[in-house]
Design a protein around this motif. Sequence first.
Motif, PDB file in Angstrom:
ATOM      1  N   ARG A  13       0.842  -1.186   0.000  1.00 22.44           N
ATOM      2  CA  ARG A  13       0.000   0.000   0.000  1.00 22.44           C
ATOM      3  C   ARG A  13       0.885   1.245   0.000  1.00 22.44           C
ATOM      4  N   ALA A  14       0.617   2.124  -0.942  1.00 21.46           N
ATOM      5  CA  ALA A  14       1.450   3.318  -1.078  1.00 21.46           C
ATOM      6  C   ALA A  14       1.268   4.254   0.108  1.00 21.46           C
ATOM      7  N   ARG A  15       2.377   4.773   0.599  1.00 16.84           N
ATOM      8  CA  ARG A  15       2.308   5.763   1.656  1.00 16.84           C
ATOM      9  C   ARG A  15       1.763   7.063   1.076  1.00 16.84           C
ATOM     10  N   PRO A  16       1.064   7.861   1.877  1.00 11.16           N
ATOM     11  CA  PRO A  16       0.507   9.117   1.364  1.00 11.16           C
ATOM     12  C   PRO A  16       1.542   9.988   0.664  1.00 11.16           C
ATOM     13  N   ASP A  17       2.783  10.003   1.167  1.00  3.73           N
ATOM     14  CA  ASP A  17       3.803  10.840   0.561  1.00  3.73           C
ATOM     15  C   ASP A  17       4.492  10.155  -0.609  1.00  3.73           C
ATOM     16  N   GLY A  18       4.062   8.922  -0.916  1.00  4.44           N
ATOM     17  CA  GLY A  18       4.709   8.195  -2.000  1.00  4.44           C
ATOM     18  C   GLY A  18       3.816   7.937  -3.195  1.00  4.44           C
ATOM     19  N   ILE A  19       2.574   8.414  -3.137  1.00  3.70           N
ATOM     20  CA  ILE A  19       1.650   8.192  -4.239  1.00  3.70           C
ATOM     21  C   ILE A  19       2.192   8.798  -5.530  1.00  3.70           C
ATOM     22  N   GLU A  20       2.783   9.975  -5.427  1.00  5.14           N
ATOM     23  CA  GLU A  20       3.331  10.627  -6.604  1.00  5.14           C
ATOM     24  C   GLU A  20       4.487   9.821  -7.177  1.00  5.14           C
ATOM     25  N   THR A  21       5.355   9.309  -6.312  1.00  7.82           N
ATOM     26  CA  THR A  21       6.470   8.490  -6.776  1.00  7.82           C
ATOM     27  C   THR A  21       5.971   7.241  -7.479  1.00  7.82           C
ATOM     28  N   ARG A  22       4.980   6.581  -6.891  1.00  6.28           N
ATOM     29  CA  ARG A  22       4.416   5.378  -7.516  1.00  6.28           C
ATOM     30  C   ARG A  22       3.854   5.710  -8.890  1.00  6.28           C
ATOM     31  N   GLY A  23       3.164   6.836  -8.998  1.00  4.87           N
ATOM     32  CA  GLY A  23       2.597   7.238 -10.274  1.00  4.87           C
ATOM     33  C   GLY A  23       3.662   7.503 -11.318  1.00  4.87           C
ATOM     34  N   HIS A  24       4.749   8.167 -10.903  1.00 10.70           N
ATOM     35  CA  HIS A  24       5.848   8.429 -11.831  1.00 10.70           C
ATOM     36  C   HIS A  24       6.467   7.121 -12.321  1.00 10.70           C
ATOM     37  N   LEU A  25       6.597   6.158 -11.432  1.00  9.78           N
ATOM     38  CA  LEU A  25       7.152   4.865 -11.821  1.00  9.78           C
ATOM     39  C   LEU A  25       6.248   4.158 -12.826  1.00  9.78           C
ATOM     40  N   LEU A  26       4.948   4.226 -12.599  1.00  6.86           N
ATOM     41  CA  LEU A  26       4.004   3.589 -13.516  1.00  6.86           C
ATOM     42  C   LEU A  26       4.085   4.213 -14.908  1.00  6.86           C
ATOM     43  N   ILE A  27       4.103   5.524 -14.967  1.00  8.80           N
ATOM     44  CA  ILE A  27       4.132   6.213 -16.256  1.00  8.80           C
ATOM     45  C   ILE A  27       5.442   5.938 -16.998  1.00  8.80           C
ATOM     46  N   ALA A  28       6.554   6.009 -16.278  1.00  6.38           N
ATOM     47  CA  ALA A  28       7.851   5.746 -16.895  1.00  6.38           C
ATOM     48  C   ALA A  28       7.935   4.302 -17.384  1.00  6.38           C
ATOM     49  N   ALA A  29       7.482   3.375 -16.563  1.00  6.96           N
ATOM     50  CA  ALA A  29       7.535   1.964 -16.932  1.00  6.96           C
ATOM     51  C   ALA A  29       6.625   1.677 -18.119  1.00  6.96           C
ATOM     52  N   LEU A  30       5.469   2.308 -18.148  1.00  6.02           N
ATOM     53  CA  LEU A  30       4.543   2.111 -19.262  1.00  6.02           C
ATOM     54  C   LEU A  30       5.203   2.498 -20.578  1.00  6.02           C
ATOM     55  N   ARG A  31       5.814   3.666 -20.602  1.00  4.86           N
ATOM     56  CA  ARG A  31       6.450   4.128 -21.839  1.00  4.86           C
ATOM     57  C   ARG A  31       7.604   3.217 -22.247  1.00  4.86           C
ATOM     58  N   LEU A  32       8.436   2.853 -21.287  1.00  2.00           N
ATOM     59  CA  LEU A  32       9.605   2.037 -21.610  1.00  2.00           C
ATOM     60  C   LEU A  32       9.228   0.604 -21.995  1.00  2.00           C
ATOM     61  N   PHE A  33       8.295   0.005 -21.264  1.00  2.84           N
ATOM     62  CA  PHE A  33       7.860  -1.343 -21.607  1.00  2.84           C
ATOM     63  C   PHE A  33       7.209  -1.359 -22.993  1.00  2.84           C
ATOM     64  N   ALA A  34       6.424  -0.314 -23.304  1.00  4.03           N
ATOM     65  CA  ALA A  34       5.759  -0.253 -24.601  1.00  4.03           C
ATOM     66  C   ALA A  34       6.773  -0.093 -25.730  1.00  4.03           C
ATOM     67  N   GLU A  35       7.828   0.665 -25.479  1.00  6.59           N
ATOM     68  CA  GLU A  35       8.836   0.920 -26.508  1.00  6.59           C
ATOM     69  C   GLU A  35       9.818  -0.232 -26.671  1.00  6.59           C
ATOM     70  N   LYS A  36      10.232  -0.847 -25.553  1.00  9.83           N
ATOM     71  CA  LYS A  36      11.343  -1.795 -25.597  1.00  9.83           C
ATOM     72  C   LYS A  36      10.968  -3.221 -25.219  1.00  9.83           C
ATOM     73  N   GLY A  37       9.806  -3.400 -24.618  1.00 11.45           N
ATOM     74  CA  GLY A  37       9.419  -4.725 -24.173  1.00 11.45           C
ATOM     75  C   GLY A  37       9.895  -5.017 -22.765  1.00 11.45           C
ATOM     76  N   TYR A  38       9.404  -6.098 -22.212  1.00 12.35           N
ATOM     77  CA  TYR A  38       9.710  -6.452 -20.817  1.00 12.35           C
ATOM     78  C   TYR A  38      11.182  -6.807 -20.624  1.00 12.35           C
ATOM     79  N   THR A  39      11.710  -7.653 -21.482  1.00 12.12           N
ATOM     80  CA  THR A  39      13.074  -8.161 -21.298  1.00 12.12           C
ATOM     81  C   THR A  39      14.120  -7.064 -21.410  1.00 12.12           C
ATOM     82  N   LYS A  40      13.963  -6.155 -22.368  1.00 14.16           N
ATOM     83  CA  LYS A  40      14.986  -5.153 -22.657  1.00 14.16           C
ATOM     84  C   LYS A  40      14.865  -3.895 -21.797  1.00 14.16           C
ATOM     85  N   THR A  41      13.891  -3.868 -20.931  1.00 14.60           N
ATOM     86  CA  THR A  41      13.718  -2.713 -20.043  1.00 14.60           C
ATOM     87  C   THR A  41      14.227  -3.070 -18.656  1.00 14.60           C
TER      88      THR A  41
END
Length: 232
Positions: A13-41
Amino acid sequence: MTALPTTVSTSRRARPDGIETRGHLLIAALRLFAEKGYTKTSTREIARVAGANIGAISYYFGDKAGLYRAVFTEPLGSPKDDIALYDQPDFTLRQSLQGLFSSMLAPLLQGDLMQQCVRLHFREMVEPTGIWAEEIDNGIVPAHSALVRVLCRHLGVTRADDDLHRLAFSVVGLALHIFVARDVIEAIRPKLLATPAAIEQWTAAMVDFADAMVAREADRRRTTVSLKKKKP
């Protein structure tokens, strides 16, 4: 196929002060996984792009596989989560179709995020990890079954046959085509997806289209029954 581990740690469960960090990780991972795939990211690259500590991936998602699952499932949700919006015994056909298409087209309001999700799904089909197969079994199959139940009720069919399944796939295909061919639509007629109002208008049109498809199937079934009765 690069299979994801079957014993992936669930995200904390995300800490209140970490929700933004979790969101940034999701967005960054989405772009990279979509561009490069799971293995190469790599998780290191994801953390760098997100501007986060690499340990945050472990904290919020367990590991790389847990992050990938979150990226694949969270932004668009699972089709089975929306079943109650259209599979209700007291709904008219048009109410069910409205609920179905409203839920299916809602991600279009997320703009570029939705586009990245579609690209990730395409990437998963080309370089499967197994999560798409899970989504079919756990999300798409229940949603399809729910739509089939709706069609059975309104067509007076007690047991779904091949024609009814074809109809269900065709109804859903009206909405899926927008996601698959969005680049083409925006090149030919961009205003059709330019605003929330435009998407609402398309939703209303799809209800009309699908309603007509169901009516045509009802006519076909009545004609078939009538012809069978006339045969000696």
